[in-house]
Enzyme design. Structure first.
Site, mmCIF file in Angstrom:
data_model
loop_
_atom_site.group_PDB
_atom_site.id
_atom_site.type_symbol
_atom_site.label_atom_id
_atom_site.label_comp_id
_atom_site.label_asym_id
_atom_site.label_seq_id
_atom_site.Cartn_x
_atom_site.Cartn_y
_atom_site.Cartn_z
ATOM 1 N N CYS A 266 0.894 -1.171 0.000
ATOM 2 C CA CYS A 266 0.000 0.000 0.000
ATOM 3 C C CYS A 266 0.925 1.211 0.000
ATOM 4 O O CYS A 266 1.132 1.855 1.024
ATOM 5 C CB CYS A 266 -0.893 -0.012 1.239
ATOM 6 S SG CYS A 266 -2.029 -1.398 1.275
ATOM 7 N N ALA A 268 1.412 4.223 -1.865
ATOM 8 C CA ALA A 268 1.261 5.659 -2.162
ATOM 9 C C ALA A 268 0.953 6.478 -0.894
ATOM 10 O O ALA A 268 0.258 5.966 -0.020
ATOM 11 C CB ALA A 268 0.130 5.848 -3.173
ATOM 12 N N PRO A 269 1.474 7.685 -0.785
ATOM 13 C CA PRO A 269 2.236 8.451 -1.780
ATOM 14 C C PRO A 269 3.728 8.118 -1.841
ATOM 15 O O PRO A 269 4.467 8.772 -2.558
ATOM 16 C CB PRO A 269 2.032 9.902 -1.332
ATOM 17 C CG PRO A 269 1.843 9.801 0.152
ATOM 18 C CD PRO A 269 1.144 8.496 0.402
ATOM 19 N N GLY A 270 4.189 7.134 -1.095
ATOM 20 C CA GLY A 270 5.535 6.620 -1.356
ATOM 21 C C GLY A 270 6.622 7.012 -0.383
ATOM 22 O O GLY A 270 7.804 6.764 -0.659
ATOM 23 N N GLY A 271 6.276 7.606 0.746
ATOM 24 C CA GLY A 271 7.315 8.007 1.709
ATOM 25 C C GLY A 271 8.175 6.818 2.131
ATOM 26 O O GLY A 271 9.418 6.886 2.108
ATOM 27 N N LYS A 272 7.523 5.718 2.477
ATOM 28 C CA LYS A 272 8.287 4.560 2.968
ATOM 29 C C LYS A 272 8.958 3.838 1.804
ATOM 30 O O LYS A 272 10.042 3.277 1.963
ATOM 31 C CB LYS A 272 7.372 3.632 3.778
ATOM 32 C CG LYS A 272 6.780 4.355 4.987
ATOM 33 C CD LYS A 272 5.848 3.487 5.799
ATOM 34 C CE LYS A 272 5.109 4.320 6.833
ATOM 35 N NZ LYS A 272 4.005 5.127 6.247
ATOM 36 N N ASP A 316 -4.910 -4.189 -6.505
ATOM 37 C CA ASP A 316 -5.506 -4.460 -5.192
ATOM 38 C C ASP A 316 -4.614 -5.455 -4.464
ATOM 39 O O ASP A 316 -4.493 -6.612 -4.894
ATOM 40 C CB ASP A 316 -6.923 -5.025 -5.403
ATOM 41 C CG ASP A 316 -7.599 -5.406 -4.094
ATOM 42 O OD1 ASP A 316 -6.980 -5.251 -3.015
ATOM 43 O OD2 ASP A 316 -8.761 -5.859 -4.155
ATOM 44 N N ASP A 335 1.515 -1.295 4.845
ATOM 45 C CA ASP A 335 1.174 -0.037 5.534
ATOM 46 C C ASP A 335 -0.310 0.184 5.256
ATOM 47 O O ASP A 335 -0.692 0.883 4.324
ATOM 48 C CB ASP A 335 2.033 1.093 4.946
ATOM 49 C CG ASP A 335 1.935 2.368 5.755
ATOM 50 O OD1 ASP A 335 1.421 2.328 6.882
ATOM 51 O OD2 ASP A 335 2.395 3.410 5.239
ATOM 52 N N CYS A 388 -1.167 4.000 10.909
ATOM 53 C CA CYS A 388 -1.027 5.266 11.639
ATOM 54 C C CYS A 388 -2.258 5.424 12.521
ATOM 55 O O CYS A 388 -2.945 6.432 12.481
ATOM 56 C CB CYS A 388 -0.820 6.452 10.698
ATOM 57 S SG CYS A 388 -2.062 6.609 9.416
HETATM 58 C C1 LIG Z 1 -1.430 4.631 4.887
HETATM 59 S S1 LIG Z 1 -1.515 4.907 3.194
HETATM 60 C C2 LIG Z 1 0.069 4.374 2.691
HETATM 61 C C3 LIG Z 1 1.159 5.389 2.955
HETATM 62 C C4 LIG Z 1 2.455 5.016 2.264
HETATM 63 N N1 LIG Z 1 2.909 3.689 2.641
HETATM 64 C C5 LIG Z 1 3.562 6.001 2.561
HETATM 65 O O1 LIG Z 1 4.400 5.767 3.424
HETATM 66 O O2 LIG Z 1 3.593 7.043 1.908
HETATM 67 C C6 LIG Z 1 -2.509 3.582 2.682
HETATM 68 C C7 LIG Z 1 -2.582 3.367 1.176
HETATM 69 O O3 LIG Z 1 -3.278 2.143 0.951
HETATM 70 C C8 LIG Z 1 -3.893 2.221 -0.309
HETATM 71 N N2 LIG Z 1 -4.839 1.102 -0.383
HETATM 72 C C9 LIG Z 1 -6.059 0.996 0.192
HETATM 73 N N3 LIG Z 1 -6.603 -0.210 -0.094
HETATM 74 C C10 LIG Z 1 -5.708 -0.866 -0.861
HETATM 75 C C11 LIG Z 1 -5.703 -2.142 -1.488
HETATM 76 N N4 LIG Z 1 -6.741 -2.976 -1.376
HETATM 77 N N5 LIG Z 1 -4.627 -2.492 -2.219
HETATM 78 C C12 LIG Z 1 -3.578 -1.633 -2.363
HETATM 79 N N6 LIG Z 1 -3.542 -0.405 -1.810
HETATM 80 C C13 LIG Z 1 -4.585 -0.032 -1.053
HETATM 81 C C14 LIG Z 1 -4.474 3.615 -0.314
HETATM 82 O O4 LIG Z 1 -4.719 4.040 -1.641
HETATM 83 C C15 LIG Z 1 -3.357 4.415 0.385
HETATM 84 O O5 LIG Z 1 -2.518 4.983 -0.578
#
Ligand SMILES: C[S@@+](CC[C@H](N)C(=O)[O-])C[C@H]1O[C@@H](n2cnc3c(N)ncnc32)[C@H](O)[C@@H]1O
Length: 449
Positions: A266, A268-272, A316, A335, A388
């Site tokens: 998961c 986006a936005p890609g920090g980790k 997904d 995440d 978070c």
């Molecule tokens: C907490 S954010 C991730 C933050 C990211 N790891 C970072 O450090 O920038 C959760 C992400 O999960 C994505 N997401 C939600 N359901 C998902 C799924 N079923 N499969 C993949 N990504 C999913 C959302 O679009 C969102 O970008």
């Protein structure tokens, strides 16, 4: 509704400041827009960067203190506003916030708020706005509500969330709520491939920017005062990125090594994602996956700015059949999407938008992602589950149930100075060591399962 105004092509291209604040707030409070999206719509409608800064500060502040502001508004209203008068309510909440917390000259707040009535098609309310704001000014009452005004006004959080936090953290919930209402620090992650933290701190100092390092996160720098990131030394050249301290703990916990196949499920936005690449000098085979293609755009921008590379794919995470090539991953970062209850200080709109019934749906998604991704992890591989959130239902309870259902899952101890051990992971409560609220659980797949 304000949503119509905001998406209405006839809407005025530029707006006076107080009217812009009221409309922007109404988009969030009544229109259900996220604060980020509402600000994106209204910032460009103020020409002057100082006005844009004022809009941001005021809108954040009103949402942080929306419950106590409503209590102060109720004090000075002879009778409640009609429920459909959300735009007027927003104009008044913003006016009270400017008087109480922004040290704005009273005459400017009153005169400009009254003038905004006409622009907002609320000419009839000029007298009311004038009276409410003058009364507020005369009373000079502090914004902070007392216990007799009820928990929502006292703690500036919805009652259901106060209840859950008090139950989960009986010794800490009050400090947690106060931290969630405070302004968060601006923290940076120094790009380990380009510069050491000490060298970057020296560059900041030379530019007259006060900052300090943090022992828990080796690449982290906390600025003494927030500032536009584009003005940071070397930002455009990729010397640093904005990232909270707690979020900077993920990549070192996952500890990928050169040659590992790594999934950021998961991303986006890609920090980790970027931190994983920086720590390994890009020597890992990394797939950054996210269900939201628009949000993946931020990852594409970051890899370009930081001079890094990885596979980026929309998909997904709960349906590996649609994107997985069948080769197991050595490391997986999950995440997970969550309530965001640990980052309310950065996204105060969560207080209004999150509902108690969302938690069951979120836990269902979190569990589905864990269940579906586990088979893609190699024997001996590590999965880091992160949220978070500060709510056990999304963290400790969820991982405990997941582990009970697996025959090949081992919880690895996280032996660190930060946070607290919960049994199946480690929890940071908002504000502890200046961090956002975060949960981490490190799982290993046994080969004898
Ligand atoms: C907490 S954010 C991730 C933050 C990211 N790891 C970072 O450090 O920038 C959760 C992400 O999960 C994505 N997401 C939600 N359901 C998902 C799924 N079923 N499969 C993949 N990504 C999913 C959302 O679009 C969102 O970008």
């Amino acid at each position: 509704m304000a949503i119509d105004r905001a998406s209405n092509p006839r809407a005025r291209p530029t707006l006076p400041l107080r009217a812009a604040i009221a409309e922007c707030l109404e988009l969030v409070i009544a229109g259900g827009f996220s604060l980020d999206r509402a600000l994106e719509q209204y910032r460009p409608r103020l020409g002057d960067p100082r006005e844009q800064g004022f809009l941001q500060e005021c809108v954040y502040g009103v949402l942080r203190h929306v419950f106590s502001l409503r209590a102060r508004l109720a004090d000075v209203l002879e009778r409640p506003l009609r429920s459909r008068e959300t735009l007027l309510e927003c104009l008044l909440l913003a006016g009270i916030y400017q008087l109480r917390e922004m040290a704005c000259p009273a005459h400017a707040v009153v005169n400009e708020s009254v003038a905004a009535c006409q622009l907002l098609d609320r000419g009839w309310a000029k007298g009311l706005v004038n009276a409410v704001l003058r009364n507020t000014e005369r009373r000079g009452q502090a914004l902070q509500a007392g216990a007799d005004e009820g928990p929502e006004a006292q703690w500036d959080h919805p009652q259901w969330l106060i209840g859950k936090l008090a139950k989960a953290w009986p010794d800490d919930w009050q400090a947690l709520l106060m931290a969630a209402n405070a302004r968060p620090p601006l923290s940076l992650r120094v790009n380990a491939l380009r510069v050491t933290r000490d060298d970057y701190l020296a560059q900041l100092l030379a530019a007259g920017i006060q900052a300090s390092g943090v022992s828990a996160a080796p690449q982290a720098v906390v600025l003494a005062q927030a500032m536009p990131v584009r003005e940071l030394p070397g930002f455009a050249e990729g010397l640093c990125s904005v990232q909270d301290l707690a979020a900077q703990l993920a990549a070192p916990l996952l500890a990928p090594r050169a040659g590992h196949r790594v999934l950021d499920a998961c991303a986006a936005p890609g920090g980790k994602t970027m931190h994983l690449l920086e720590l390994t000098a890009g020597q890992i085979d990394l797939l950054a996956l996210d269900i939201n293609d628009t949000r993946l755009g931020a990852i594409r921008e970051s890899v370009t700015r930081l001079g890094l590379a990885c596979a980026i794919r929309q998909g997904d995470a709960g349906d590996p059949g649609s994107w997985w090539d069948g080769l197991p991953f050595d490391r997986i970062l999950l995440d997970a999407p969550c309530s965001g209850s640990g980052v309310i200080r950065r996204h105060p709109d969560i207080k209004l938008h999150r509902r108690p019934e969302d938690l069951a749906a979120l836990a269902h998604t979190q569990r589905r992602l864990l269940d579906q991704l586990w088979p893609t992890l190699a024997a001996g591989g590590h999965m880091l589950y992160a949220t978070c959130s500060v709510l056990p239902a999304e963290n400790e309870h969820l991982v405990r149930e997941f582990c009970a259902a697996q025959t090949d899952c081992e919880v690895l101890p996280i032996e660190v100075s930060w946070g607290r051990a919960t049994g199946h992971g480690r929890q940071i409560l908002t504000g502890e060591e200046r961090m956002d609220g975060f949960f981490y659980s490190l799982l290993r797949k046994r080969s004898d399962g």
